[in-house]
Design a protein around this motif. Sequence first.
Motif, mmCIF file in Angstrom:
data_model
loop_
_atom_site.group_PDB
_atom_site.id
_atom_site.type_symbol
_atom_site.label_atom_id
_atom_site.label_comp_id
_atom_site.label_asym_id
_atom_site.label_seq_id
_atom_site.Cartn_x
_atom_site.Cartn_y
_atom_site.Cartn_z
ATOM 1 N N LEU A 116 0.862 -1.180 0.000
ATOM 2 C CA LEU A 116 0.000 0.000 0.000
ATOM 3 C C LEU A 116 0.900 1.233 0.000
ATOM 4 N N VAL A 117 0.796 2.025 -1.026
ATOM 5 C CA VAL A 117 1.696 3.170 -1.180
ATOM 6 C C VAL A 117 0.879 4.458 -1.119
ATOM 7 N N SER A 118 1.176 5.291 -0.126
ATOM 8 C CA SER A 118 0.401 6.531 -0.012
ATOM 9 C C SER A 118 1.239 7.730 -0.421
ATOM 10 N N SER A 119 0.571 8.787 -0.779
ATOM 11 C CA SER A 119 1.256 10.054 -1.005
ATOM 12 C C SER A 119 0.495 11.137 -0.261
ATOM 13 N N GLY A 120 1.187 12.204 0.036
ATOM 14 C CA GLY A 120 0.531 13.332 0.712
ATOM 15 C C GLY A 120 0.936 13.488 2.165
ATOM 16 N N GLY A 121 1.102 12.367 2.850
ATOM 17 C CA GLY A 121 1.597 12.406 4.227
ATOM 18 C C GLY A 121 0.802 13.322 5.142
ATOM 19 N N SER A 122 1.510 13.956 6.057
ATOM 20 C CA SER A 122 0.839 14.754 7.088
ATOM 21 C C SER A 122 0.413 16.115 6.579
ATOM 22 N N TYR A 123 1.275 16.772 5.773
ATOM 23 C CA TYR A 123 0.912 18.140 5.357
ATOM 24 C C TYR A 123 1.545 18.540 4.031
ATOM 25 N N ASP A 124 1.756 17.572 3.142
ATOM 26 C CA ASP A 124 2.183 17.918 1.777
ATOM 27 C C ASP A 124 1.191 18.885 1.138
ATOM 28 N N MET A 125 -0.112 18.601 1.377
ATOM 29 C CA MET A 125 -1.166 19.399 0.751
ATOM 30 C C MET A 125 -1.770 20.345 1.785
ATOM 31 N N ALA A 126 -0.914 21.183 2.343
ATOM 32 C CA ALA A 126 -1.344 22.086 3.416
ATOM 33 C C ALA A 126 -2.488 22.987 2.970
ATOM 34 N N SER A 127 -2.453 23.433 1.731
ATOM 35 C CA SER A 127 -3.426 24.442 1.291
ATOM 36 C C SER A 127 -4.835 23.881 1.123
ATOM 37 N N ILE A 147 2.521 -5.913 10.108
ATOM 38 C CA ILE A 147 2.758 -5.007 8.981
ATOM 39 C C ILE A 147 4.181 -4.441 9.020
ATOM 40 N N THR A 148 4.728 -4.164 7.853
ATOM 41 C CA THR A 148 6.003 -3.449 7.762
ATOM 42 C C THR A 148 5.703 -2.040 7.250
ATOM 43 N N ILE A 149 6.184 -1.037 7.980
ATOM 44 C CA ILE A 149 5.912 0.356 7.599
ATOM 45 C C ILE A 149 7.206 1.025 7.161
ATOM 46 N N HIS A 150 7.159 1.629 5.984
ATOM 47 C CA HIS A 150 8.335 2.294 5.421
ATOM 48 C C HIS A 150 8.043 3.776 5.216
ATOM 49 N N ALA A 151 9.050 4.605 5.478
ATOM 50 C CA ALA A 151 8.907 6.033 5.160
ATOM 51 C C ALA A 151 10.157 6.501 4.410
ATOM 52 N N LEU A 161 7.813 -5.393 -3.079
ATOM 53 C CA LEU A 161 6.974 -6.054 -4.079
ATOM 54 C C LEU A 161 7.113 -7.574 -4.128
ATOM 55 N N PRO A 162 8.330 -8.118 -4.098
ATOM 56 C CA PRO A 162 8.428 -9.586 -4.164
ATOM 57 C C PRO A 162 8.033 -10.277 -2.856
ATOM 58 N N ASP A 163 7.886 -9.499 -1.773
ATOM 59 C CA ASP A 163 7.587 -10.086 -0.470
ATOM 60 C C ASP A 163 6.095 -10.434 -0.389
ATOM 61 N N THR A 164 5.767 -11.446 0.424
ATOM 62 C CA THR A 164 4.365 -11.867 0.521
ATOM 63 C C THR A 164 3.608 -11.171 1.647
ATOM 64 N N GLY A 165 4.326 -10.393 2.478
ATOM 65 C CA GLY A 165 3.681 -9.737 3.615
ATOM 66 C C GLY A 165 2.976 -8.453 3.240
ATOM 67 N N LEU A 166 2.424 -7.801 4.266
ATOM 68 C CA LEU A 166 1.713 -6.540 4.056
ATOM 69 C C LEU A 166 2.658 -5.369 4.354
#
Lengths: 223, 227
Positions: free
Chosen positions: A30-41, A61-65, A80-85
Motif C-alpha cells: 500500500l503506497v500513499s502520497s501526501g503524508g501529514s501536510y504535503d497538501m497544506a493548502s 505489517i512493515t511500515i516504510h517512510a 513487491l516480491p515479499d508476501t507480507g503486508l
Amino acid sequence: MIHTFSAFLVERAFEQIKLDLAHQGVGGVLVSSGGSYDMASVGRTHQSPGDVALMSTIPGITIHAPSTAEEVDVTLRLALPDTGLHYVRVTGLRNTLSHKAGPTLHVVRRGGGPTLLALGHVLDATLAAADGLDATVLYTTQVLPLDEETLRGNVGQDVVVVEPWHEGTSAHAVSAALADRPHRLLSMGTRHEEVRHYGSPREHAEAHGLTGPRLAERIRAWL
Amino acid sequence: MTQITSDLDEILHLMTRLTGDEKHSVAATSTLDVLHVLYEDVLDVSPDRLDDPDRDRFYLSKGHGPMAYYAVLAAHGYFPREWLDEFGTYESPLGFHPDRTLVPGVEISSGSLGHGLPLAVGTAHALRIRRSPARVVVLVGDAELDEGSNAEAIEYAAGVGLANFTVVAIDNNSSSYAVRGRMAARFATNGWHTTTVDGRDHGQLRAALRHREPHALVAVVAQVEDK
C-alpha cells in the motif's frame, strides 16, 4: 499494489485493510502520497498525520517512510516480491541524502550527547538540530519493525524520536526495544490538535515545531 | 429575512478576486448557477440567522473548487469580501476546502467526497424529530456519487421517509462509469421525486429547487457541460 492519497488509502479504507487484507492473511503493498501536510493548502481532508499510528495497529505489517526518490525506488523493489503486508509512505517533502532503504538503522552522525532517531523526511531538520547538541543521529526508512539491535548499540540514557506524523507514534517500539535499561524518551512529531490553517508545507512544519531551530530549542529545554 | 441580493456579474467579479482568472473561465465552474439560485431565491437563511435552529441548511458536499461558494457567501454578506484576496494563505479562513469552524455560513467542512449526503440525511432526520420546518439541501457531484456512502444514504433517507430534503446533483458526466440518465434513475428507483434540469438555466433551477414534496424526497439533477 495500491496507491492513492494517504487519507483515502489509510483512513477511509482502514476496515478493509484490517479485514480484507490482514485478517484474510493476504499481503500487499500500500503506497500513499501526501503524508501529514504535503497538501497544506487544501486542509484537513487531505492530511493524514495519523496514518502511521493507525497502520501500526495491523499485526505483522512493515511500515516504510523512504524520503528520497532513490529510497522510494529501493523500498518498492524490496516490498513487491515479499508476501507480507507493507505500507510505504511517500511524501513530496524529502531529505537531501539517501540512505540504503530496508530494515537497517543507519548511524548518520555520532556525538557524545543524546541520541536522536529521525524517521521520514525530518532527517535534514534533525541533523540541523543535532549540530549544537553534540547528538548522535540515527535514521531508517523502515519505521516498523524497528532495527532494535542497532538502536540498542547506539543510545545512552537520553533518546529523542523525531517523526513527521502523530507525535508519540513510535514511542512504543522504541521503549519496547529499551525496556530492560533506564532511559528517558522525548517524542516530537505533529501535534495532536488540528492545525486549522491553510498555507504551505513549510508553514505547517513550523506550526508543528519540526524545523531545525524549533527541534533544537525543545530538545535543549528537555535535556 | 434580511437577504442581501446579488447578481451573477457581481459573483463572477468576486470569483476573480479568488482565482485571478478572467470571467469566462470562472463562469465555467459547474456549481456557480446552482449556488447563485439557491442563495438568491431558495434558501431561507441569512447571515444574521446562523444560530436559528429553524434556518434552512445548505451542505456543499462537493467541497473542492469552492471558489463559487465563497463568492456567493461573500456577495450575500456572510463574511467580508476582503477575505477573498487572501484565499489559501496560512492565516486565511478560506482554503481549497471549506472549514465550517472558520467560515460563517459554511455548515459542513467538506473536501473528502461522499460525506455530505449522509451528513445531510442525518441532519434532516434530527430536524424532523424536533418538528422543525427547516429544509436541508445538499449539493453533490455526479462522480461523487461513485462513493458507496451515498448509496446507503439514498436508501436510508427513503426508508425512513424524510420529506424536508433536496439533493441537487451536478452532472458534468465525470462519473467513472457514467451512463447518461442513470443517476436520475437511481434516485427515482429509490422513491425520490426526481427531475432533471439545465444546470445553467436559472428559471428551471429555481422551479426545481423550490419544489417541495409533502411526502417524498426531492432529487434535482442539474445537467451542465461535460467535464
